[in-house]
Design a protein around this motif. Structure first.
Motif, short mmCIF file in Angstrom:
data_model
loop_
_atom_site.label_atom_id
_atom_site.label_comp_id
_atom_site.label_asym_id
_atom_site.label_seq_id
_atom_site.Cartn_x
_atom_site.Cartn_y
_atom_site.Cartn_z
N ILE A 67 6.96 7.04 -3.96
CA ILE A 67 7.87 7.19 -2.82
C ILE A 67 9.29 7.01 -3.35
CG2 ILE A 67 7.69 4.77 -2.11
CD1 ILE A 67 7.86 5.83 0.80
N GLU A 68 10.11 8.02 -3.15
CA GLU A 68 11.49 8.00 -3.64
C GLU A 68 12.42 7.36 -2.63
OE1 GLU A 68 12.14 8.83 -6.71
OE2 GLU A 68 10.20 9.74 -7.14
N LYS A 73 12.78 7.57 9.31
CA LYS A 73 11.66 7.04 10.09
C LYS A 73 10.86 6.04 9.26
CE LYS A 73 11.27 11.45 12.48
NZ LYS A 73 10.40 12.60 12.71
N LYS A 74 11.52 4.94 8.89
CA LYS A 74 10.89 3.97 7.99
C LYS A 74 9.62 3.37 8.59
CE LYS A 74 13.32 0.32 6.81
NZ LYS A 74 14.12 -0.70 6.13
N ILE A 75 9.60 3.13 9.87
CA ILE A 75 8.42 2.53 10.51
C ILE A 75 7.21 3.46 10.37
CG2 ILE A 75 7.42 1.79 12.71
CD1 ILE A 75 10.25 0.78 13.45
N GLN A 76 7.42 4.77 10.57
CA GLN A 76 6.33 5.73 10.41
C GLN A 76 5.84 5.75 8.97
OE1 GLN A 76 5.81 5.86 13.77
NE2 GLN A 76 4.86 7.76 13.15
N VAL A 77 6.77 5.67 8.03
CA VAL A 77 6.41 5.68 6.61
C VAL A 77 5.59 4.44 6.28
CG1 VAL A 77 7.31 5.65 4.25
CG2 VAL A 77 8.39 7.11 5.98
N ILE A 78 6.00 3.28 6.80
CA ILE A 78 5.26 2.04 6.57
C ILE A 78 3.83 2.16 7.10
CG2 ILE A 78 5.11 -0.41 7.22
CD1 ILE A 78 8.23 -0.42 7.15
N LYS A 79 3.68 2.76 8.28
CA LYS A 79 2.34 2.96 8.85
C LYS A 79 1.48 3.83 7.94
CE LYS A 79 3.54 2.44 13.72
NZ LYS A 79 3.63 3.11 15.03
N VAL A 80 2.05 4.89 7.40
CA VAL A 80 1.30 5.78 6.52
C VAL A 80 0.94 5.07 5.22
CG1 VAL A 80 1.40 7.93 5.17
CG2 VAL A 80 2.27 7.88 7.51
N VAL A 81 1.86 4.28 4.69
CA VAL A 81 1.59 3.53 3.45
C VAL A 81 0.43 2.56 3.69
CG1 VAL A 81 2.50 1.76 1.88
CG2 VAL A 81 3.88 3.76 2.45
N ARG A 82 0.41 1.89 4.83
CA ARG A 82 -0.70 0.97 5.14
C ARG A 82 -2.02 1.74 5.25
NH1 ARG A 82 -0.16 -2.98 9.79
NH2 ARG A 82 -1.94 -3.87 8.70
N LYS A 91 3.87 -6.75 5.96
CA LYS A 91 4.99 -7.21 5.13
C LYS A 91 4.93 -6.56 3.75
CE LYS A 91 7.33 -11.29 3.28
NZ LYS A 91 8.30 -10.45 2.67
N GLU A 92 3.74 -6.50 3.16
CA GLU A 92 3.60 -5.90 1.83
C GLU A 92 3.96 -4.42 1.86
OE1 GLU A 92 1.13 -7.74 3.24
OE2 GLU A 92 1.18 -9.54 1.99
N ALA A 93 3.53 -3.72 2.91
CA ALA A 93 3.84 -2.29 3.05
C ALA A 93 5.34 -2.10 3.24
CB ALA A 93 3.09 -1.70 4.23
N LYS A 94 5.97 -2.95 4.03
CA LYS A 94 7.42 -2.87 4.26
C LYS A 94 8.16 -3.10 2.94
CE LYS A 94 11.10 -5.02 6.97
NZ LYS A 94 11.86 -5.84 6.08
N ASP A 95 7.76 -4.14 2.19
CA ASP A 95 8.39 -4.42 0.91
C ASP A 95 8.22 -3.26 -0.07
OD1 ASP A 95 9.13 -6.89 1.90
OD2 ASP A 95 7.54 -7.99 0.87
N GLU A 98 10.56 -0.43 1.02
CA GLU A 98 11.96 -0.78 0.81
C GLU A 98 12.33 -0.86 -0.67
OE1 GLU A 98 12.49 -4.32 3.14
OE2 GLU A 98 12.95 -3.16 4.93
N SER A 99 11.34 -1.00 -1.55
CA SER A 99 11.63 -1.10 -2.98
C SER A 99 11.58 0.27 -3.67
CB SER A 99 10.65 -2.06 -3.65
OG SER A 99 9.34 -1.53 -3.61
N ALA A 100 11.67 1.33 -2.88
CA ALA A 100 11.63 2.69 -3.43
C ALA A 100 12.74 2.89 -4.43
CB ALA A 100 11.74 3.70 -2.29
#
Length: 130
Positions: A67-68, A73-82, A91-95, A98-100
């Protein structure tokens, strides 16, 4: 002085403050003429040749989904990552997002990498497959 086991040494280190531990690491590095950061440099140097050239990409059967950027739509991206990474908490997905740039999936087949890329891009993230 009795020789301490690794477990006993770790227990001793747990009792130190961060400042004391930092001072210990500096003294250890000076005494043994080593650097604690050396393994990281070696690992990074070892990963560089793995990138390969165009010939290696044609024969590649394992891909990393990176993930670059999360996009708007960060919330949607976090949901997909989870969804893509099993056992990942919010929290882990958010971190991770955000560390992209950061690898989301590593050493997956081409179909899984392309599917993950499509889902992440649909959610609004900038993604690359390596």
């Amino acid at each position: 002085m009795a020789k301490l086991t690794t477990e006993e040494l770790l227990d001793q280190f747990k009792e130190l403050t961060l400042l004391e531990l930092s001072e210990f690491v500096k003294a250890f590095e000076e005494t043994f003429e080593v650097t604690a950061a050396a393994p990281v440099a070696v690992a990074a140097a070892g990963a560089a040749p793995a990138a390969g050239g165009a010939d290696a990409a044609a024969e590649q059967d394992e891909f990393d989904v990176v993930i670059e950027a999360a996009g708007d739509k960060k919330i949607q991206v976090i949901k997909v990552v989870r969804e893509l990474v099993s056992g990942l908490g919010l929290k882990e997905a958010k971190d991770l997002v955000e560390s992209a740039p950061k690898a989301i999936l590593e050493k997956v087949d081409k179909e899984a990498a392309e599917a993950a890329k499509a889902k992440l891009e649909e959610a609004g993230a900038s993604v690359s497959v390596k």
